[in-house]
Scaffold this motif. Sequence first.
Motif, PDB file in Angstrom:
ATOM      1  N   GLY A  67       3.657  13.686  -0.159  1.00 32.05           N
ATOM      2  CA  GLY A  67       2.480  12.890  -0.491  1.00 32.05           C
ATOM      3  C   GLY A  67       2.666  12.057  -1.739  1.00 32.05           C
ATOM      4  O   GLY A  67       2.211  10.912  -1.822  1.00 32.05           O
ATOM      5  N   GLU A  68       3.334  12.624  -2.738  1.00 31.25           N
ATOM      6  CA  GLU A  68       3.603  11.872  -3.961  1.00 31.25           C
ATOM      7  C   GLU A  68       4.618  10.768  -3.706  1.00 31.25           C
ATOM      8  O   GLU A  68       4.463   9.644  -4.209  1.00 31.25           O
ATOM      9  N   ALA A  69       5.651  11.066  -2.928  1.00 31.73           N
ATOM     10  CA  ALA A  69       6.657  10.040  -2.614  1.00 31.73           C
ATOM     11  C   ALA A  69       6.023   8.858  -1.883  1.00 31.73           C
ATOM     12  O   ALA A  69       6.416   7.709  -2.086  1.00 31.73           O
ATOM     13  N   ALA A  70       5.030   9.137  -1.055  1.00 31.62           N
ATOM     14  CA  ALA A  70       4.375   8.071  -0.280  1.00 31.62           C
ATOM     15  C   ALA A  70       3.614   7.107  -1.179  1.00 31.62           C
ATOM     16  O   ALA A  70       3.290   5.997  -0.758  1.00 31.62           O
ATOM     17  N   GLN A  71       3.302   7.527  -2.400  1.00 29.87           N
ATOM     18  CA  GLN A  71       2.510   6.701  -3.312  1.00 29.87           C
ATOM     19  C   GLN A  71       3.352   6.071  -4.411  1.00 29.87           C
ATOM     20  O   GLN A  71       2.817   5.530  -5.379  1.00 29.87           O
ATOM     21  N   ALA A  72       4.671   6.109  -4.265  1.00 30.17           N
ATOM     22  CA  ALA A  72       5.555   5.667  -5.341  1.00 30.17           C
ATOM     23  C   ALA A  72       5.504   4.162  -5.572  1.00 30.17           C
ATOM     24  O   ALA A  72       5.659   3.695  -6.702  1.00 30.17           O
ATOM     25  N   LYS A  73       5.300   3.401  -4.517  1.00 30.69           N
ATOM     26  CA  LYS A  73       5.367   1.945  -4.636  1.00 30.69           C
ATOM     27  C   LYS A  73       4.206   1.300  -3.896  1.00 30.69           C
ATOM     28  O   LYS A  73       3.662   1.870  -2.954  1.00 30.69           O
ATOM     29  N   GLY A  74       3.859   0.101  -4.339  1.00 30.43           N
ATOM     30  CA  GLY A  74       2.859  -0.678  -3.631  1.00 30.43           C
ATOM     31  C   GLY A  74       1.457  -0.148  -3.820  1.00 30.43           C
ATOM     32  O   GLY A  74       1.187   0.687  -4.676  1.00 30.43           O
ATOM     33  N   PRO A  75       0.517  -0.624  -2.992  1.00 25.52           N
ATOM     34  CA  PRO A  75      -0.878  -0.183  -3.097  1.00 25.52           C
ATOM     35  C   PRO A  75      -1.008   1.291  -2.725  1.00 25.52           C
ATOM     36  O   PRO A  75      -0.206   1.821  -1.957  1.00 25.52           O
ATOM     37  N   LYS A  76      -2.031   1.925  -3.264  1.00 32.81           N
ATOM     38  CA  LYS A  76      -2.243   3.339  -2.993  1.00 32.81           C
ATOM     39  C   LYS A  76      -2.700   3.531  -1.554  1.00 32.81           C
ATOM     40  O   LYS A  76      -3.717   2.986  -1.138  1.00 32.81           O
ATOM     41  N   PRO A  77      -1.989   4.347  -0.760  1.00 35.13           N
ATOM     42  CA  PRO A  77      -2.394   4.555   0.630  1.00 35.13           C
ATOM     43  C   PRO A  77      -3.626   5.442   0.712  1.00 35.13           C
ATOM     44  O   PRO A  77      -3.925   6.211  -0.206  1.00 35.13           O
ATOM     45  N   SER A  78      -4.340   5.355   1.808  1.00 37.69           N
ATOM     46  CA  SER A  78      -5.468   6.254   2.030  1.00 37.69           C
ATOM     47  C   SER A  78      -4.926   7.628   2.392  1.00 37.69           C
ATOM     48  O   SER A  78      -3.798   7.759   2.893  1.00 37.69           O
ATOM     49  N   PRO A  79      -5.704   8.682   2.164  1.00 33.98           N
ATOM     50  CA  PRO A  79      -5.264  10.020   2.574  1.00 33.98           C
ATOM     51  C   PRO A  79      -4.912  10.096   4.055  1.00 33.98           C
ATOM     52  O   PRO A  79      -3.963  10.778   4.440  1.00 33.98           O
TER      53      PRO A  79
END
Length: 231
Positions: A173-185
């Motif tokens: 989950g943290e890796a998914a938020q590393a770059k770009g806009p914040k994804p939705s859950p």
Amino acid sequence: MLEERGFSTVALASVRVQAEKTRPPRALWTSAVLGRPVAEPDDRDFQLRVLRTALGLLERTDGPVILEDFPDDPPGLKDTPGWTAPATRAATVSTAAEWRDAFRAEMQALMPLWKAAQDRFGRTSIGLSFLPPEAWPDLAAEVLAGGLPVTPRLGTTALTVRFFCDDLKALYGEAAQAKGPKPSPMQVDTWFWRATVAGEMLRAIRKVAMESENNGLKTVGGRFFVPTPWV
């Protein structure tokens, strides 16, 4: 008992069927992600609307049981434009060793993103299992092979495997938020459970746990490894 003593109560229900069965005096169901009954952190306006609606049920006198649905889905259920899921590796596996190797390869590919996320946000929630990520593939393989690993600081197989699963989901989950806009859950969950080796592996670990003669592992496997929508 609280109601009998004159204290009015209201529950925030994340699972509507559970509220229907337990029948609290008043309950407001929200469609938010489990564990976030008033929606995502920092979304003050939406949270206040949920809380005010829930507290408004205290003024109702048409009980004894009042079950209401919050009318709007939280923003976290909507996709964030412009977010791209991390690349993952497809794998066809069956044995514990094959799961270990495929999981290790995928996780190694994601580690730079996980480290970038720590730089971006200044923290990580990894650490419940007291095991470094490089130890996770071997632990997973041991469980899938029918073993009962125990981390000394946790003391039981049930807690060891449960917190390993929690750490694993957090890292991805943290890796998914590393770059770009914040994804939705929901975007993160859909990516993890439908497009990663790790997500499929956790379903396999859940199956092994549910069939285990170790009652503790069986209990946590059924409750904590895989959220119900993704079983």
